[in-house]
Write an enzyme that holds these catalytic residues in place. Structure first.
Site, short mmCIF file in Angstrom:
data_model
loop_
_atom_site.label_atom_id
_atom_site.label_comp_id
_atom_site.label_asym_id
_atom_site.label_seq_id
_atom_site.Cartn_x
_atom_site.Cartn_y
_atom_site.Cartn_z
N GLY A 15 0.78 -1.23 0.00
CA GLY A 15 0.00 0.00 0.00
C GLY A 15 0.81 1.28 0.00
CG ASP A 16 3.99 4.02 1.73
OD1 ASP A 16 3.80 4.91 0.89
OD2 ASP A 16 4.66 4.21 2.77
N PRO A 17 4.00 2.04 -2.16
CG PRO A 17 3.09 1.70 -4.29
CD PRO A 17 2.72 2.03 -2.86
CG ASN B 148 8.38 1.89 1.71
OD1 ASN B 148 9.24 2.06 2.57
ND2 ASN B 148 7.15 2.33 1.85
#
Length: 169
Positions: free
Chosen positions: A64-66, A70
């Site tokens: 959910g946080d690409p 990350n």
């Protein structure tokens, strides 16, 4: 084969500390660092896109946080980090996304229009042919670009703006 993530070491973890594999490598946007590993940035980009599509379309569970901080490239693999924010794709959303992707890949803007109207609501009467033509013109501009030059975020934003412009919710 080309994706990895940290392993949690529960024997060395507590309820306050999570001990995981140290993930070295370079950020996904470090082109020179990727080349220094003997890898082709274009290939890594394609694998990243394929994996993210797999997460959404096949696994129904995605990172959910690409952002680049990350995602690293390590030992020839794409390493997904910070898995604290994950998303789940419902069956209805999966069908919606699959319908849109299949329509774009098969160059069938009327199928794309049908998918939008199946899962969305309109505030006004919408001229479907005009909507399909507008979406088609947006998609065709992006499909003409090289994969490495394609800005998927911009494509999605233009389609969303088009949908909004036709008062589709």
């Amino acid at each position: 084969d080309y994706v990895t993530s940290p392993t949690a070491y529960l024997d060395y973890s507590t309820k306050h500390i999570l001990t995981m594999t140290r993930m070295t490598g370079v950020q996904i946007d470090d082109i020179e660092g990727i080349k220094a590993q003997g890898l082709e940035p274009h290939d890594i980009g394609e694998k990243l896109a394929q994996n993210y599509c797999k997460q959404i379309l096949q696994d129904h569970f995605y990172h959910g946080d690409p952002h680049p901080g990350n995602i690293k490239v390590m030992d020839g693999k794409i390493a997904w980090l910070d898995l604290g924010m994950m998303g789940v794709v419902s069956t209805a959303m999966h069908n919606f996304i699959s319908g849109i992707v299949n329509a774009i890949l098969s160059d069938d803007m009327f199928a794309l229009t049908d998918a939008v109207f199946l899962y969305c609501q309109t505030k006004d009467d919408v001229e479907r042919t005009a909507f399909a033509r507008k979406v088609d013109s947006i998609v065709q501009r992006y499909k003409a670009a090289d994969f490495g030059q394609m800005d998927l975020g911009a494509l999605m934003q233009e389609i969303m703006d088009c949908i909004k412009g036709y008062n589709i919710v």
